[in-house]
Design an enzyme around this catalytic site. Structure first.
Site, PDB file in Angstrom:
ATOM      1  N   GLY A   1       0.687  -1.146  -0.057  1.00 15.87           N
ATOM      2  CA  GLY A   1      -0.151  -0.442  -0.075  1.00 15.87           C
ATOM      3  C   GLY A   1       0.720   1.142   0.162  1.00 15.87           C
ATOM      4  O   GLY A   1       0.668   2.326  -0.632  1.00 15.87           O
ATOM      5  N   CYS A   2       2.099   1.327   0.912  1.00 19.12           N
ATOM      6  CA  CYS A   2       2.623   2.601   0.661  1.00 19.12           C
ATOM      7  C   CYS A   2       3.606   2.514  -0.701  1.00 19.12           C
ATOM      8  O   CYS A   2       2.946   3.841  -0.905  1.00 19.12           O
ATOM      9  CB  CYS A   2       3.503   1.940   2.095  1.00 19.12           C
TER      10      CYS A   2
END
Length: 165
Positions: free
Chosen positions: A45-46
């Site tokens: 996600g990051c």
């Protein structure tokens, strides 16, 4: 401690940044700032979020906005992360979690039934005056950078330049 709200002064920070040196919020007064908090470099996600903000960086710059990613990772990890994915946004290291805690984003999380403390994914849009103009908490990455860009562009409209603002 109460959560931050739109209109509040954004908590200041001066933190080490990727590539060396430091970056302070005070030095950016007069420019809109997109400050996005994320849990960890090089996780799914990051990484997606950092790539999205990097791809839109030229559009943010057209609206005069500076984009800064902030996590508790070290500068060394940020440098590797930027290099691996050709990221163009500035990344600051908050290893002591001072800014993370000032923005109330060190929170209890649950994964697979296990509770632990971690960084809540969140974004703050800070106006030229140093006040918070927009807040996104518990961010879902898909489409997020685009939504923040629209809000940053809205800061430039005449409506936001009304007397007393």
């Amino acid at each position: 401690m109460a959560d931050l709200k739109v209109g509040d002064l954004a908590p200041r920070f001066d933190l080490p940044r990727d590539g060396g040196g430091s970056l302070s919020l005070a030095a950016l007064l007069g420019k809109p700032v997109v400050l996005y908090f994320y849990p960890q470099d090089d996780t799914t996600g990051c990484t997606t979020e950092a790539i999205s903000f990097s791809q839109l960086k030229p559009e943010f710059e057209k609206s005069g906005a500076v984009v800064i990613g902030l996590s508790p990772d070290s500068v060394k990890k940020h440098d590797k992360f930027k290099s691996k994915y050709d990221l163009t946004v500035d990344l600051v290291a908050d290893e002591e979690r001072k800014a993370i805690e000032a923005y109330h984003l060190w929170v209890e999380k649950t994964m697979y039934g296990r509770k632990y403390m971690g960084v809540e994914r969140a974004t703050f849009l800070i106006g030229r005056d140093g006040r918070i103009a927009g807040i996104w908490r518990q961010v879902r990455v898909k489409g997020h950078a685009e939504a923040v860009l629209e809000a940053a562009r809205a800061l430039l409209t005449p409506a936001s330049a009304a007397p007393g603002h």
